[in-house]
Design a protein around this motif. Sequence first.
Motif, mmCIF file in Angstrom:
data_model
loop_
_atom_site.group_PDB
_atom_site.id
_atom_site.type_symbol
_atom_site.label_atom_id
_atom_site.label_comp_id
_atom_site.label_asym_id
_atom_site.label_seq_id
_atom_site.Cartn_x
_atom_site.Cartn_y
_atom_site.Cartn_z
ATOM 1 N N THR A 126 0.658 -0.964 0.135
ATOM 2 C CA THR A 126 0.031 0.143 0.013
ATOM 3 C C THR A 126 0.946 1.088 0.267
ATOM 4 O O THR A 126 0.648 1.780 -1.039
ATOM 5 N N GLY A 172 2.293 2.065 -2.818
ATOM 6 C CA GLY A 172 1.609 2.676 -4.578
ATOM 7 C C GLY A 172 1.162 1.392 -5.088
ATOM 8 O O GLY A 172 1.097 1.610 -6.300
ATOM 9 N N TYR A 179 -0.050 -1.531 -4.046
ATOM 10 C CA TYR A 179 -2.098 -2.740 -3.944
ATOM 11 C C TYR A 179 -3.424 -1.820 -3.905
ATOM 12 O O TYR A 179 -3.847 -3.129 -4.805
ATOM 13 N N ASP A 180 -3.840 -0.655 -4.850
ATOM 14 C CA ASP A 180 -4.511 0.151 -5.586
ATOM 15 C C ASP A 180 -4.489 -0.404 -6.391
ATOM 16 O O ASP A 180 -5.359 -1.119 -7.445
ATOM 17 N N GLY A 224 -5.590 -3.447 -6.153
ATOM 18 C CA GLY A 224 -7.112 -3.564 -6.145
ATOM 19 C C GLY A 224 -8.328 -3.089 -7.452
ATOM 20 O O GLY A 224 -9.351 -3.904 -7.454
ATOM 21 N N LYS A 225 -7.515 -2.725 -7.961
ATOM 22 C CA LYS A 225 -8.575 -2.359 -9.451
ATOM 23 C C LYS A 225 -8.651 -3.421 -10.166
ATOM 24 O O LYS A 225 -9.595 -3.825 -10.834
ATOM 25 N N PHE A 226 -7.106 -4.052 -10.272
ATOM 26 C CA PHE A 226 -7.619 -5.581 -10.548
ATOM 27 C C PHE A 226 -8.531 -6.700 -10.632
ATOM 28 O O PHE A 226 -9.125 -7.135 -10.823
ATOM 29 N N SER A 262 -8.514 -9.101 -3.951
ATOM 30 C CA SER A 262 -7.974 -8.465 -2.924
ATOM 31 C C SER A 262 -8.520 -7.947 -2.201
ATOM 32 O O SER A 262 -7.499 -7.411 -0.608
ATOM 33 N N ILE A 263 -9.981 -7.439 -1.767
ATOM 34 C CA ILE A 263 -10.571 -6.945 -0.701
ATOM 35 C C ILE A 263 -11.132 -8.329 0.411
ATOM 36 O O ILE A 263 -10.454 -7.557 1.719
ATOM 37 N N ASN A 320 -4.961 -2.775 3.821
ATOM 38 C CA ASN A 320 -5.050 -1.969 3.114
ATOM 39 C C ASN A 320 -5.722 -0.460 3.104
ATOM 40 O O ASN A 320 -5.280 0.425 3.479
ATOM 41 N N SER A 349 -4.074 3.065 4.017
ATOM 42 C CA SER A 349 -4.251 4.006 3.351
ATOM 43 C C SER A 349 -5.188 5.658 3.644
ATOM 44 O O SER A 349 -4.840 6.212 3.801
ATOM 45 N N MET A 403 -2.534 7.315 5.187
ATOM 46 C CA MET A 403 -1.404 7.654 4.612
ATOM 47 C C MET A 403 -2.250 8.977 4.350
ATOM 48 O O MET A 403 -1.695 9.943 3.907
ATOM 49 N N GLU A 404 -3.173 9.408 3.167
ATOM 50 C CA GLU A 404 -3.715 9.848 3.054
ATOM 51 C C GLU A 404 -4.627 11.346 3.836
ATOM 52 O O GLU A 404 -4.037 12.565 3.890
ATOM 53 N N PHE A 405 -4.546 10.655 5.564
ATOM 54 C CA PHE A 405 -4.930 12.241 5.806
ATOM 55 C C PHE A 405 -3.851 12.748 7.642
ATOM 56 O O PHE A 405 -3.871 13.079 8.112
#
Lengths: 337, 152
Positions: free
Chosen positions: B75, B78, B80-81, B84-86, B91-92, B100, B104, B107-109
Amino acid sequence: MQAKRMGRQSCRLPSRPRVQAFASTAGKKEGEGPLRETFDVVVKDDTLGEKSWEKAEKRMLADTVTLCLNKAGVREEDVDLFLGGDLLNQIVSASFAARGLQIPFLGLYGACSTMAESLLLGAALLDGGFGSRAVCATCSHFSTAERQYRFPLELGNQRPPSAQWTVTGAGATLLTAKPDFPIAVESFTVGRVVDFGQTDENNMGAAMAPAAADTLLAHLKDSGRPLEYYDRIVTGDLGQVGYALMRELCEKEGLALGDRYTDCGCDIFSPEQGLLAGGSGCGCSAVTLNGHLLRMMEKGQIRRLLFMATGALLSPTTTLQGESIPGIAHAVSLEVV
Amino acid sequence: MNGSKQKSAYDRMVKRVSPKSEKPKSLCKAFFVGGLICAIGQGLKDIGVYALGLDLEDASLFCSFCLIFLSALLTGLGVYDKIGKFAGAGSIVPITGFANSIVSPAMEFKREGFVTGVGAKMFQVAGPVLVYGITSSVLAGVLAHILSLLGR
């Protein structure tokens, strides 16, 4: 007053305020898309070297306005009004950009319709004699929109194919009351809020298409013009789904849009970029207008443009509470004179 | 104008025009990536048992630790997303997806500070899973206890 009003929703602008200059800044992905040649600046890094995405978005807007003024050779103190907005809570990108620019500022919120909203208000104020120059600008940033409306960037989730991608970009148009420039704002139509009960926030195009169709019909009715009057009719960010729906809705009303209709959300990315239904966000129509479309008008490839930026007037709270998504579209008629 | 009739006609139009998710393709991707993550987990558990000499319970813990660490690392890098998209649910659903969903937002906040940002927002995505996971496990425990009393 009567002389300027046409019909229920539209106004004509007898003095026809002109576009003195325009500028656009696009993000990295947008700079890899089909319109890459038309942007003034393509950033290499979507952070613009700033510490947060919000700071990057504000910087992008401020830099684009400054660039627009530089292109016109106009100083900040010569501009009477700055009309702008963005998608973030309390429209901070626009007001923080205005803090640095020190141009008298009116903050607007029209979601992704802000480019058209700012243009029509700017042109109306100039036509009314309330100023001699106005700069109209807006922006959006993928990463700020994601964290406000959806999920953290690094979360491994999937989007449905109807979802759109928020454009990272900013666009600015400098309007002037001086009739020395070729592109004029000639009339406009203020949109109504239209809601056909769509609730899927991953299908914004479907929520906004009825508003776009409603505004187009209103504009044609108010102005008494046939569809063929315009070389080009452009919507802001309906994306693939909304684009198809817009065509169908207009067809039902007896309007065959044909080749003259395009959508900024469909044009800004290529299908190979894998961004699902296309672009969205205030920046989507702003960079397309202030790059591709106005350049085409400058070259005379488009002589009459009806620019209709479309907005979805939702918030994360209203979506969670199960409310449907209201849409709006404002139309601005631009002509080469 | 008949509002509700117009709206349901529009709903049908939207449904017809909107692209559909390719279900068989998505299911296959989810199955194989999810399966791969579980196979890696089983491999880690076997390492725990056969190479490190742990008992089964400790080997399971070792496996979870490793998977959580790997997910957090990917994650942060950069990656793991993109997985997840694939893979979608593939992967959830495993424990890596849970890791994740906590890393995530953390990291974002970070820019909003360690207390009001990271601390407050870290469970933004995983929070509901914890609330309802713990609640249902308590209920299941109570139910199991009552059943065991009845069965005595």
